[in-house]
Enzyme design. Structure first.
Site, PDB file in Angstrom:
ATOM      1  N   ASP A  93       5.076   1.025   7.267  1.00 50.09           N
ATOM      2  CA  ASP A  93       5.459   0.154   8.375  1.00 50.09           C
ATOM      3  C   ASP A  93       6.970   0.124   8.595  1.00 50.09           C
ATOM      4  OD1 ASP A  93       2.785  -0.437   8.681  1.00 50.09           O
ATOM      5  OD2 ASP A  93       3.093  -2.597   8.878  1.00 50.09           O
ATOM      6  N   GLU A 146       9.304  -4.666  -6.227  1.00 52.06           N
ATOM      7  CA  GLU A 146       8.532  -5.491  -5.282  1.00 52.06           C
ATOM      8  C   GLU A 146       8.768  -6.954  -5.655  1.00 52.06           C
ATOM      9  OE1 GLU A 146       6.343  -5.462  -2.538  1.00 52.06           O
ATOM     10  OE2 GLU A 146       6.363  -7.623  -2.943  1.00 52.06           O
ATOM     11  N   TYR A 196     -25.503 -11.532  10.237  1.00 55.27           N
ATOM     12  CA  TYR A 196     -25.001 -11.162  11.571  1.00 55.27           C
ATOM     13  C   TYR A 196     -24.477  -9.721  11.608  1.00 55.27           C
ATOM     14  CZ  TYR A 196     -25.544 -16.072  12.572  1.00 55.27           C
ATOM     15  OH  TYR A 196     -26.085 -17.319  12.747  1.00 55.27           O
ATOM     16  N   LEU A 203       0.808  -1.233   0.000  1.00 54.23           N
ATOM     17  CA  LEU A 203       0.000   0.000   0.000  1.00 54.23           C
ATOM     18  C   LEU A 203       0.836   1.277   0.000  1.00 54.23           C
ATOM     19  CD1 LEU A 203      -2.882  -0.866   2.495  1.00 54.23           C
ATOM     20  CD2 LEU A 203      -3.047  -0.489   0.034  1.00 54.23           C
ATOM     21  N   GLN A 228      -7.296  -4.849   1.522  1.00 57.95           N
ATOM     22  CA  GLN A 228      -5.974  -4.445   1.004  1.00 57.95           C
ATOM     23  C   GLN A 228      -5.663  -5.082  -0.351  1.00 57.95           C
ATOM     24  OE1 GLN A 228      -3.067  -4.481   4.095  1.00 57.95           O
ATOM     25  NE2 GLN A 228      -1.329  -4.249   2.736  1.00 57.95           N
TER      26      GLN A 228
HETATM   27  C1  LIG Z   1      -4.423  -8.014  10.844  1.00 66.12           C
HETATM   28  C2  LIG Z   1      -4.097  -6.638  10.388  1.00 66.12           C
HETATM   29  C3  LIG Z   1      -5.127  -5.748  10.081  1.00 66.12           C
HETATM   30  C4  LIG Z   1      -4.814  -4.450   9.668  1.00 66.12           C
HETATM   31  N1  LIG Z   1      -5.835  -3.579   9.401  1.00 66.12           N
HETATM   32  C5  LIG Z   1      -5.550  -2.305   9.064  1.00 66.12           C
HETATM   33  C6  LIG Z   1      -6.581  -1.367   8.761  1.00 66.12           C
HETATM   34  O1  LIG Z   1      -7.773  -1.693   8.754  1.00 66.12           O
HETATM   35  N2  LIG Z   1      -6.222  -0.089   8.437  1.00 66.12           N
HETATM   36  C7  LIG Z   1      -4.914   0.280   8.386  1.00 66.12           C
HETATM   37  O2  LIG Z   1      -4.643   1.460   8.120  1.00 66.12           O
HETATM   38  N3  LIG Z   1      -3.911  -0.599   8.615  1.00 66.12           N
HETATM   39  C8  LIG Z   1      -4.202  -1.865   8.957  1.00 66.12           C
HETATM   40  N4  LIG Z   1      -3.198  -2.758   9.179  1.00 66.12           N
HETATM   41  C9  LIG Z   1      -1.807  -2.344   8.974  1.00 66.12           C
HETATM   42  C10 LIG Z   1      -1.454  -2.393   7.493  1.00 66.12           C
HETATM   43  O3  LIG Z   1      -1.728  -3.657   6.945  1.00 66.12           O
HETATM   44  C11 LIG Z   1       0.010  -2.044   7.311  1.00 66.12           C
HETATM   45  O4  LIG Z   1       0.257  -0.843   8.000  1.00 66.12           O
HETATM   46  C12 LIG Z   1       0.336  -1.855   5.839  1.00 66.12           C
HETATM   47  O5  LIG Z   1       0.251  -3.059   5.124  1.00 66.12           O
HETATM   48  C13 LIG Z   1       1.748  -1.306   5.701  1.00 66.12           C
HETATM   49  O6  LIG Z   1       2.007  -1.133   4.362  1.00 66.12           O
HETATM   50  P1  LIG Z   1       3.502  -0.992   3.878  1.00 66.12           P
HETATM   51  O7  LIG Z   1       3.399  -0.798   2.400  1.00 66.12           O
HETATM   52  O8  LIG Z   1       4.211   0.028   4.691  1.00 66.12           O
HETATM   53  O9  LIG Z   1       4.205  -2.358   4.245  1.00 66.12           O
HETATM   54  P2  LIG Z   1       3.830  -3.865   3.858  1.00 66.12           P
HETATM   55  O10 LIG Z   1       2.389  -3.996   3.538  1.00 66.12           O
HETATM   56  O11 LIG Z   1       4.398  -4.721   4.920  1.00 66.12           O
HETATM   57  O12 LIG Z   1       4.642  -4.102   2.524  1.00 66.12           O
HETATM   58  C14 LIG Z   1       6.039  -4.107   2.465  1.00 66.12           C
HETATM   59  C15 LIG Z   1       6.425  -4.554   1.081  1.00 66.12           C
HETATM   60  O13 LIG Z   1       7.846  -4.450   0.937  1.00 66.12           O
HETATM   61  C16 LIG Z   1       8.270  -5.543   0.170  1.00 66.12           C
HETATM   62  N5  LIG Z   1       9.702  -5.775   0.402  1.00 66.12           N
HETATM   63  C17 LIG Z   1      10.301  -6.272   1.507  1.00 66.12           C
HETATM   64  N6  LIG Z   1      11.619  -6.392   1.302  1.00 66.12           N
HETATM   65  C18 LIG Z   1      11.880  -5.948   0.044  1.00 66.12           C
HETATM   66  C19 LIG Z   1      13.053  -5.846  -0.753  1.00 66.12           C
HETATM   67  N7  LIG Z   1      14.239  -6.226  -0.298  1.00 66.12           N
HETATM   68  N8  LIG Z   1      12.959  -5.351  -2.008  1.00 66.12           N
HETATM   69  C20 LIG Z   1      11.740  -4.940  -2.491  1.00 66.12           C
HETATM   70  N9  LIG Z   1      10.590  -5.023  -1.770  1.00 66.12           N
HETATM   71  C21 LIG Z   1      10.663  -5.539  -0.517  1.00 66.12           C
HETATM   72  C22 LIG Z   1       7.398  -6.702   0.638  1.00 66.12           C
HETATM   73  O14 LIG Z   1       7.343  -7.758  -0.297  1.00 66.12           O
HETATM   74  C23 LIG Z   1       6.055  -6.014   0.822  1.00 66.12           C
HETATM   75  O15 LIG Z   1       5.242  -6.103  -0.323  1.00 66.12           O
HETATM   76  C24 LIG Z   1      -3.467  -4.050   9.584  1.00 66.12           C
HETATM   77  C25 LIG Z   1      -2.436  -4.952   9.881  1.00 66.12           C
HETATM   78  C26 LIG Z   1      -2.751  -6.231  10.292  1.00 66.12           C
HETATM   79  C27 LIG Z   1      -1.638  -7.172  10.637  1.00 66.12           C
END
Ligand SMILES: Cc1cc2nc3c(=O)[nH]c(=O)nc-3n(C[C@H](O)[C@H](O)[C@H](O)COP(=O)(O)OP(=O)(O)OC[C@H]3O[C@@H](n4cnc5c(N)ncnc54)[C@H](O)[C@@H]3O)c2cc1C
Length: 474
Positions: A288, A35, A203, A15, A111
């Site tokens: 994250d 990615e 529900y 995201l 997502q």
């Molecule tokens: C159960 C659950 C429910 C959630 N619900 C919500 C919600 O309702 N609302 C909300 O705002 N947040 C929610 N979150 C949090 C949300 O999912 C994360 O904050 C979000 O996915 C973070 O996105 P990101 O792109 O920072 O990291 P990530 O989604 O962790 O993606 C990181 C990406 O980096 C890639 N990567 C890693 N290493 C490398 C590399 N060496 N080279 C290239 N790419 C690499 C990975 O493959 C991955 O695709 C939830 C989390 C969980 C666990």
């Protein structure tokens, strides 16, 4: 080995990486995004997207189906869906209803459904999205970053970027390589989950979408992605085979005659940590990688990351085009780290999480939900150090450092439609003249009032819709 060149390399295509590519494309900054996975993860995580996120996605032409007016995400403790329902619990005790602060409300979309929308739009706008490609290692010097990338055939090649944005998730190999520590309550627990399809919509009729399953031998959390898919999260780290998963799902439903299709299962680290720096040299952390916020009813995780991407993209544009000094980029850490830290504290000061990290948020006051979402102050721009870190948007009056407010205009549009692409001067009278690169708009009475402008005043709005300064006369 030949080296490719790009202004910005985005690492991670979930995201936040995709949002970074989109907002860079909005500002016409070319980027390469890498990615390793070929598609979104089949087990969605985020589903709740907030008002501010929808304001930002609207800028790049993405409109998500709005949640109905008056909707509030309700959670209840239940024996099972079909069994006894105990009490409902609020995310913010004594919450005040949201005011009309935005033309947008939140959206619920899984997502794995949102990511392809972002990916397609980023590609359409010219971002170079390379799935099946990972960052292997990188070095940086005063002029740029050299990244070693491996594509799906195993070929390793080099990419030279002026800047790199690491959106590589909680375990962020980039953050680890930079040796940036994190602060906060830490990893809380490892959870298991199972994603399944089942006809359980009846529900949801009482408006509750999240269920704490409370049985002597099943403590779990059940929620829906709103598309026929449900997730049951176990508050333990036990390996369960398909029969055990099916049994647990039936117990959570309280019936064993509902047709269930198990789709996939997952294992999560519930983590609450914020990096102590969001940038080092020419490398930035977003999403994250910068802050792992546990899932909440406020949906801070992904949403906060998308807001990071938006904050950074226009700054990169200004610096890459030579319009601003590179020191503008220092404001990314100065603005986004406190915003993430506030959200971390606000998670642990609320009842859902308070017990999990006793002492962490002691003395922290609960902030209003609308204030966290739309009313956080960037102190980099604020003129009065005594201002609070957040207030409800209708309590601000155009103070520098706050989001420029939404005011409904006579033709039904919003002041927000003025902002998002470049610098805008909101002026109370004609004495204000446009400088190159700044669009001047004239403020009707209701806008003057919301922006706290005198009859001769003006406010300068940054490309991210934040008020940079306000003056009483030209
Ligand atoms: C159960 C659950 C429910 C959630 N619900 C919500 C919600 O309702 N609302 C909300 O705002 N947040 C929610 N979150 C949090 C949300 O999912 C994360 O904050 C979000 O996915 C973070 O996105 P990101 O792109 O920072 O990291 P990530 O989604 O962790 O993606 C990181 C990406 O980096 C890639 N990567 C890693 N290493 C490398 C590399 N060496 N080279 C290239 N790419 C690499 C990975 O493959 C991955 O695709 C939830 C989390 C969980 C666990």
């Amino acid at each position: 080995m030949s080296t490719e060149i790009t202004p910005v390399l985005v690492v991670g295509g979930s995201l936040v990486g995709l949002s970074t590519a989109l907002f860079l494309a909005l500002h016409e900054v070319p980027c390469v995004l890498v990615e390793p996975h070929l598609a979104s993860h089949p087990h969605p995580r985020a589903v709740g997207f907030t008002t501010r996120t929808l304001e930002l996605l609207h800028l790049v032409g993405i409109e998500l189906p709005a949640i109905p007016a008056g909707f509030s995400l309700k959670r209840a403790r239940v024996e099972s869906l079909a069994g006894t329902w105990h009490e409902e619990s609020a995310w913010t005790p004594k919450a005040q209803p949201m005011t009309e602060d935005s033309p947008f409300r939140g959206a619920a979309i899984a997502q794995d459904k949102l990511e392809p929308i972002l990916r397609d739009e980023a590609k359409r706008r010219g971002a170079d999205i390379r799935l099946g490609t990972e960052l292997v290692r990188f070095e940086q010097d005063d002029d740029g970053v050299t990244a070693h990338l491996r594509d799906k055939s195993g070929r390793v090649y080099m990419m030279r970027a002026s800047y790199m944005v690491a959106c590589d998730g909680n375990k962020s190999p980039v953050r680890e390589a930079l040796g940036i520590p994190r602060k906060g309550p830490g990893p809380l627990e490892t959870m298991r989950s199972v994603l399944f399809k089942a006809p359980l919509e009846s529900y949801l009729e009482k408006g509750v979408h999240q269920f704490e399953i409370d049985q002597p031998d099943l403590q779990a959390f059940l929620t829906t992605y709103g598309d026929g898919r449900w997730v049951l999260m176990f508050k333990d780290d036990l390996e369960r085979d398909e029969a055990a998963l099916r049994l647990a799902i039936n117990k959570a439903i309280g019936k064993d005659d509902i047709p269930i299709e198990i789709m996939t299962s997952g294992r999560w680290d519930l983590t609450a940590l914020v990096a102590t720096r969001f940038s080092q040299g020419r490398v930035f952390l977003a999403g994250d990688a910068a802050h792992t916020l546990p899932p909440t009813r406020g949906g801070y995780g992904a949403n906060t990351g998308i807001h990071d991407a938006h904050n950074l993209a226009w700054k990169l544009k200004e610096v890459l085009s030579g319009t601003s000094e590179p020191s503008l980029l220092d404001t990314y850490d100065a603005e986004r780290r406190p915003a993430a830290w506030t959200r971390l504290e606000q998670t642990f000061v609320r009842p859902d999480y308070a017990k999990r990290a006793r002492g962490f948020a002691d003395g922290v006051a609960i902030l209003d939900e609308a204030g966290i979402e739309l009313g956080q102050l960037y102190r980099t721009l604020a003129t009065d150090p005594a201002l609070p870190e957040a207030k409800r948007p209708d309590e601000w009056r155009g103070e520098p450092g706050t989001r420029a407010p939404h005011v409904k205009l006579e033709d039904g549009s919003s002041t927000l439609d003025w902002f998002g692409r470049g610098w805008v001067l909101v002026a109370a009278n004609d004495a204000w003249r446009a400088k190159p690169g700044v669009v001047v708009v004239h403020a009707p009475e209701n806008v003057r009032e919301a922006f706290g402008l005198t009859s001769t005043g003006a406010a300068l709005i940054r490309p991210d819709g934040y008020i940079a300064w306000r003056k009483d006369a030209p």
